[in-house]
Design a protein around this motif. Structure first.
Motif, PDB file in Angstrom:
ATOM      1  N   LEU A   1      -8.337 -14.875  -8.375  1.00 13.76           N
ATOM      2  CA  LEU A   1      -8.613 -13.436  -8.257  1.00 13.76           C
ATOM      3  C   LEU A   1      -7.447 -12.685  -7.612  1.00 13.76           C
ATOM      4  O   LEU A   1      -7.114 -11.564  -8.001  1.00 13.76           O
ATOM      5  CB  LEU A   1      -9.897 -13.200  -7.439  1.00 13.76           C
ATOM      6  CG  LEU A   1     -11.206 -13.706  -8.084  1.00 13.76           C
ATOM      7  CD1 LEU A   1     -12.372 -13.526  -7.132  1.00 13.76           C
ATOM      8  CD2 LEU A   1     -11.478 -12.986  -9.406  1.00 13.76           C
ATOM      9  N   LYS A   2      -6.797 -13.335  -6.648  1.00 13.47           N
ATOM     10  CA  LYS A   2      -5.674 -12.689  -5.947  1.00 13.47           C
ATOM     11  C   LYS A   2      -4.481 -12.467  -6.877  1.00 13.47           C
ATOM     12  O   LYS A   2      -3.611 -11.662  -6.596  1.00 13.47           O
ATOM     13  CB  LYS A   2      -5.213 -13.552  -4.758  1.00 13.47           C
ATOM     14  CG  LYS A   2      -6.173 -13.502  -3.589  1.00 13.47           C
ATOM     15  CD  LYS A   2      -5.529 -13.889  -2.264  1.00 13.47           C
ATOM     16  CE  LYS A   2      -5.179 -15.333  -2.131  1.00 13.47           C
ATOM     17  NZ  LYS A   2      -5.107 -15.774  -0.719  1.00 13.47           N
ATOM     18  N   ASN A   3      -4.433 -13.222  -7.958  1.00 14.46           N
ATOM     19  CA  ASN A   3      -3.284 -13.135  -8.862  1.00 14.46           C
ATOM     20  C   ASN A   3      -3.594 -12.426 -10.183  1.00 14.46           C
ATOM     21  O   ASN A   3      -2.801 -12.465 -11.110  1.00 14.46           O
ATOM     22  CB  ASN A   3      -2.732 -14.537  -9.114  1.00 14.46           C
ATOM     23  CG  ASN A   3      -2.026 -15.081  -7.889  1.00 14.46           C
ATOM     24  OD1 ASN A   3      -0.882 -14.749  -7.631  1.00 14.46           O
ATOM     25  ND2 ASN A   3      -2.726 -15.865  -7.087  1.00 14.46           N
ATOM     26  N   LEU A   4      -4.769 -11.791 -10.229  1.00  7.70           N
ATOM     27  CA  LEU A   4      -5.155 -11.073 -11.451  1.00  7.70           C
ATOM     28  C   LEU A   4      -4.613  -9.646 -11.448  1.00  7.70           C
ATOM     29  O   LEU A   4      -4.593  -8.999 -10.410  1.00  7.70           O
ATOM     30  CB  LEU A   4      -6.692 -10.972 -11.514  1.00  7.70           C
ATOM     31  CG  LEU A   4      -7.474 -12.025 -12.266  1.00  7.70           C
ATOM     32  CD1 LEU A   4      -8.913 -11.575 -12.344  1.00  7.70           C
ATOM     33  CD2 LEU A   4      -6.928 -12.214 -13.676  1.00  7.70           C
ATOM     34  N   PRO A   5      -4.218  -9.144 -12.629  1.00  5.54           N
ATOM     35  CA  PRO A   5      -3.806  -7.734 -12.689  1.00  5.54           C
ATOM     36  C   PRO A   5      -5.048  -6.827 -12.651  1.00  5.54           C
ATOM     37  O   PRO A   5      -5.956  -6.993 -13.449  1.00  5.54           O
ATOM     38  CB  PRO A   5      -3.120  -7.642 -14.059  1.00  5.54           C
ATOM     39  CG  PRO A   5      -3.697  -8.758 -14.870  1.00  5.54           C
ATOM     40  CD  PRO A   5      -4.098  -9.838 -13.917  1.00  5.54           C
ATOM     41  N   GLN A   6      -5.079  -5.900 -11.699  1.00  8.70           N
ATOM     42  CA  GLN A   6      -6.304  -5.100 -11.542  1.00  8.70           C
ATOM     43  C   GLN A   6      -6.427  -3.969 -12.552  1.00  8.70           C
ATOM     44  O   GLN A   6      -7.493  -3.369 -12.705  1.00  8.70           O
ATOM     45  CB  GLN A   6      -6.419  -4.555 -10.117  1.00  8.70           C
ATOM     46  CG  GLN A   6      -5.429  -3.460  -9.762  1.00  8.70           C
ATOM     47  CD  GLN A   6      -5.668  -2.992  -8.339  1.00  8.70           C
ATOM     48  OE1 GLN A   6      -5.166  -3.576  -7.394  1.00  8.70           O
ATOM     49  NE2 GLN A   6      -6.449  -1.937  -8.176  1.00  8.70           N
ATOM     50  N   ASP A   7      -5.336  -3.699 -13.285  1.00  8.76           N
ATOM     51  CA  ASP A   7      -5.428  -2.599 -14.242  1.00  8.76           C
ATOM     52  C   ASP A   7      -6.160  -2.992 -15.526  1.00  8.76           C
ATOM     53  O   ASP A   7      -6.482  -2.153 -16.343  1.00  8.76           O
ATOM     54  CB  ASP A   7      -4.020  -2.076 -14.577  1.00  8.76           C
ATOM     55  CG  ASP A   7      -3.100  -3.196 -15.062  1.00  8.76           C
ATOM     56  OD1 ASP A   7      -3.475  -4.377 -14.906  1.00  8.76           O
ATOM     57  OD2 ASP A   7      -2.025  -2.908 -15.603  1.00  8.76           O
ATOM     58  N   LYS A   8      -6.429  -4.316 -15.693  1.00  9.36           N
ATOM     59  CA  LYS A   8      -7.040  -4.766 -16.946  1.00  9.36           C
ATOM     60  C   LYS A   8      -8.540  -5.045 -16.847  1.00  9.36           C
ATOM     61  O   LYS A   8      -9.231  -5.073 -17.849  1.00  9.36           O
ATOM     62  CB  LYS A   8      -6.350  -6.064 -17.413  1.00  9.36           C
ATOM     63  CG  LYS A   8      -4.981  -5.818 -18.019  1.00  9.36           C
ATOM     64  CD  LYS A   8      -4.224  -7.107 -18.277  1.00  9.36           C
ATOM     65  CE  LYS A   8      -4.823  -7.946 -19.383  1.00  9.36           C
ATOM     66  NZ  LYS A   8      -3.952  -9.118 -19.686  1.00  9.36           N
ATOM     67  N   TYR A   9      -9.000  -5.311 -15.615  1.00  8.19           N
ATOM     68  CA  TYR A   9     -10.387  -5.776 -15.478  1.00  8.19           C
ATOM     69  C   TYR A   9     -11.148  -4.989 -14.410  1.00  8.19           C
ATOM     70  O   TYR A   9     -10.584  -4.532 -13.431  1.00  8.19           O
ATOM     71  CB  TYR A   9     -10.412  -7.262 -15.081  1.00  8.19           C
ATOM     72  CG  TYR A   9      -9.539  -8.130 -15.947  1.00  8.19           C
ATOM     73  CD1 TYR A   9      -9.888  -8.420 -17.269  1.00  8.19           C
ATOM     74  CD2 TYR A   9      -8.335  -8.648 -15.462  1.00  8.19           C
ATOM     75  CE1 TYR A   9      -9.069  -9.200 -18.067  1.00  8.19           C
ATOM     76  CE2 TYR A   9      -7.514  -9.434 -16.263  1.00  8.19           C
ATOM     77  CZ  TYR A   9      -7.883  -9.705 -17.567  1.00  8.19           C
ATOM     78  OH  TYR A   9      -7.067 -10.473 -18.355  1.00  8.19           O
ATOM     79  N   GLU A  10     -12.445  -4.909 -14.667  1.00  4.05           N
ATOM     80  CA  GLU A  10     -13.359  -4.362 -13.650  1.00  4.05           C
ATOM     81  C   GLU A  10     -14.305  -5.521 -13.320  1.00  4.05           C
ATOM     82  O   GLU A  10     -15.052  -5.968 -14.190  1.00  4.05           O
ATOM     83  CB  GLU A  10     -14.125  -3.185 -14.263  1.00  4.05           C
ATOM     84  CG  GLU A  10     -15.030  -2.471 -13.295  1.00  4.05           C
ATOM     85  CD  GLU A  10     -15.828  -1.366 -14.014  1.00  4.05           C
ATOM     86  OE1 GLU A  10     -17.048  -1.361 -13.855  1.00  4.05           O
ATOM     87  OE2 GLU A  10     -15.207  -0.563 -14.738  1.00  4.05           O
ATOM     88  N   ILE A  11     -14.214  -6.035 -12.102  1.00  3.75           N
ATOM     89  CA  ILE A  11     -14.921  -7.282 -11.784  1.00  3.75           C
ATOM     90  C   ILE A  11     -15.992  -7.103 -10.716  1.00  3.75           C
ATOM     91  O   ILE A  11     -15.738  -6.535  -9.647  1.00  3.75           O
ATOM     92  CB  ILE A  11     -13.909  -8.361 -11.331  1.00  3.75           C
ATOM     93  CG1 ILE A  11     -12.984  -8.728 -12.500  1.00  3.75           C
ATOM     94  CG2 ILE A  11     -14.630  -9.620 -10.818  1.00  3.75           C
ATOM     95  CD1 ILE A  11     -11.918  -9.756 -12.176  1.00  3.75           C
ATOM     96  N   ASP A  12     -17.191  -7.601 -11.029  1.00 10.44           N
ATOM     97  CA  ASP A  12     -18.252  -7.741 -10.036  1.00 10.44           C
ATOM     98  C   ASP A  12     -18.371  -9.229  -9.719  1.00 10.44           C
ATOM     99  O   ASP A  12     -18.561 -10.046 -10.629  1.00 10.44           O
ATOM    100  CB  ASP A  12     -19.598  -7.247 -10.588  1.00 10.44           C
ATOM    101  CG  ASP A  12     -19.664  -5.723 -10.664  1.00 10.44           C
ATOM    102  OD1 ASP A  12     -18.794  -5.056 -10.063  1.00 10.44           O
ATOM    103  OD2 ASP A  12     -20.577  -5.202 -11.328  1.00 10.44           O
ATOM    104  N   LEU A  13     -18.240  -9.571  -8.436  1.00  7.45           N
ATOM    105  CA  LEU A  13     -18.379 -10.959  -8.002  1.00  7.45           C
ATOM    106  C   LEU A  13     -19.731 -11.072  -7.308  1.00  7.45           C
ATOM    107  O   LEU A  13     -19.946 -10.467  -6.260  1.00  7.45           O
ATOM    108  CB  LEU A  13     -17.239 -11.319  -7.040  1.00  7.45           C
ATOM    109  CG  LEU A  13     -17.291 -12.690  -6.376  1.00  7.45           C
ATOM    110  CD1 LEU A  13     -17.241 -13.813  -7.402  1.00  7.45           C
ATOM    111  CD2 LEU A  13     -16.144 -12.857  -5.370  1.00  7.45           C
ATOM    112  N   LEU A  14     -20.660 -11.790  -7.938  1.00  7.33           N
ATOM    113  CA  LEU A  14     -22.012 -11.895  -7.387  1.00  7.33           C
ATOM    114  C   LEU A  14     -22.198 -13.248  -6.696  1.00  7.33           C
ATOM    115  O   LEU A  14     -22.109 -14.304  -7.326  1.00  7.33           O
ATOM    116  CB  LEU A  14     -23.055 -11.728  -8.510  1.00  7.33           C
ATOM    117  CG  LEU A  14     -24.525 -11.925  -8.127  1.00  7.33           C
ATOM    118  CD1 LEU A  14     -24.972 -10.958  -7.037  1.00  7.33           C
ATOM    119  CD2 LEU A  14     -25.433 -11.761  -9.348  1.00  7.33           C
ATOM    120  N   LEU A  15     -22.441 -13.201  -5.382  1.00  7.96           N
ATOM    121  CA  LEU A  15     -22.660 -14.423  -4.592  1.00  7.96           C
ATOM    122  C   LEU A  15     -24.148 -14.574  -4.316  1.00  7.96           C
ATOM    123  O   LEU A  15     -24.840 -13.591  -4.065  1.00  7.96           O
ATOM    124  CB  LEU A  15     -21.931 -14.313  -3.243  1.00  7.96           C
ATOM    125  CG  LEU A  15     -20.459 -13.890  -3.270  1.00  7.96           C
ATOM    126  CD1 LEU A  15     -19.959 -13.649  -1.852  1.00  7.96           C
ATOM    127  CD2 LEU A  15     -19.620 -14.969  -3.937  1.00  7.96           C
TER     128      LEU A  15
END
Length: 383
Positions: A27-41
């Motif tokens: 996640l730290k190395n993903l480009p943020q301009d391409k994805y909208e991410i919800d991380l559900l724990l």
């Protein structure tokens, strides 16, 4: 400007485990301009929470630490969690309408095999579904071939070692199913732990007059720390002086600690518990020992190789791949006897480890962070 892909990622928590670390590194190395991410724990807890990039939206079913004991005052809370999480698994519409606000995801991603049914049971039929398999499931209790076959319900099955890849290929019924399987080495940040290894050792006195064998991992039965301590005792009884250092925490911690006392090795074996930075301990120990009963792809060997340690490992999934079929470290039979022979060899013939050290000197890792991240993002982009 293309619209960002909406992705839901599910994992139990962000506690200290290999799969959790790998997910956060990714996640730290993903480009943020391409994805909208919800991380559900399922549980909002764990040391890696603080490392999740701020642009990723963290959601959770329950808050607080994992309850691993059965102390009377904790049982109601534990039971409430189980019932609540069970209800959401059984009636996913409640979860998707409520907590997830009816969001339409393009991709739903099970970051560990244990989230299989949650993702496959999603009410969003149009989403593409991915699973990330970190363990050799043929060794995991309850996973019959029929159970493992259910993973073919996913659009992509990401596996982290050749052994797991072979397992899925052997169970695939046709070419379409085979196409779903993709091997991706874990994204790991080598520079991070080389830098961290130079920090001072805080909670342990290394005695350089005797060899110290270090083992790092979550303390549960899979890791075989019970076997390691029994072998330690046997070798001490035979007059071989050495020390054992176990770094890590987990639900089996008290049992292993009790075993250590029962064996009478409290003076020579240390259980350090959890530390944010195990690498200085790695660096100062004489040998790294992996005593696991099974693995998927033991990340910890990758760390030991990077820090150029003399390594002994049981023959588990990923060990041959990581250690170049025994060129970079000693691979022993996956048993108490195997561990015994390995440590005994280290104590009686330390010079035999020189060939490994020579090989490690100029060894270049075939798997690196950039390649792994690129491969995973290309899967996300193709789906």
């Amino acid at each position: 400007m293309t619209e960002k892909k909406k992705i839901l990622i599910r994992i139990g928590s962000l506690r200290h485990g290999g799969a959790e670390k790998v997910l956060v590194t990714f996640l730290k190395n993903l480009p943020q301009d391409k994805y909208e991410i919800d991380l559900l724990l399922n549980l909002y807890s764990g040391k890696y929470l603080s490392e999740v990039p701020s642009w990723i939206n963290i959601l959770y079913l329950n808050k607080g630490e994992m309850i691993t004991t059965n102390r009377p005052h904790e049982i109601p809370r534990k039971a409430a969690r189980v019932i609540y999480q069970g209800a959401l698994k059984k009636f996913p519409n409640l979860l998707y309408k409520g907590k997830l606000k009816n969001k339409k995801y393009d991709i739903e991603f099970a970051a560990i095999h244990g989230m299989r049914d949650e993702i496959l049971g999603s009410p969003i039929k149009s989403s593409k579904k991915i699973v990330w398999i970190h363990n050799d499931l043929s060794q995991v209790k309850g996973y019959t071939n029929d159970e493992i076959r259910k993973f073919f319900g996913f659009d992509k099955i990401m596996v982290i070692s050749e052994k797991i890849e072979h397992l899925f290929h052997s169970l695939a019924k046709n070419e379409t199913e085979k196409q779903k399987i993709v091997k991706i080495y874990n994204p790991l940040d080598t520079e991070e732990f080389i830098a961290k290894a130079d920090q001072p050792v805080l909670h342990y006195e290394f005695d350089h007059s005797v060899p110290t064998f270090i083992s790092v991992g979550t303390v549960f039965p899979q890791k075989g720390f019970d076997r390691l301590l029994k072998v330690h005792k046997k070798l001490l009884d035979e007059g071989f002086k050495h020390k054992i250092l176990i770094v890590g925490d987990g639900y089996d911690f008290e049992n292993i600690k009790k075993l250590k006392s029962d064996l009478g090795v409290d003076e020579t074996a240390t259980m350090l518990g959890f530390t944010d930075n195990p690498y200085p301990y790695f660096k100062n120990a004489d040998f790294y020992i992996l005593s696991s009963r099974y693995e998927g792809f033991p990340t910890v060997l990758f760390e030991a190789i990077t820090l150029k340690k003399r390594i002994i490992s049981t023959e588990v999934s990923g060990a041959n791949e990581m250690l170049n079929n025994g060129e970079l470290g000693l691979i022993v039979e996956n048993s108490e006897d195997g561990i015994y022979e390995g440590i005994k060899k280290a104590l009686t013939q330390p010079a035999s480890f020189e060939t490994y050290s020579e090989k490690l000197k100029n060894y270049e890792m075939p798997f690196n962070l950039e390649n792994s991240v690129n491969k995973i993002t290309s899967i996300l982009d193709e789906l």
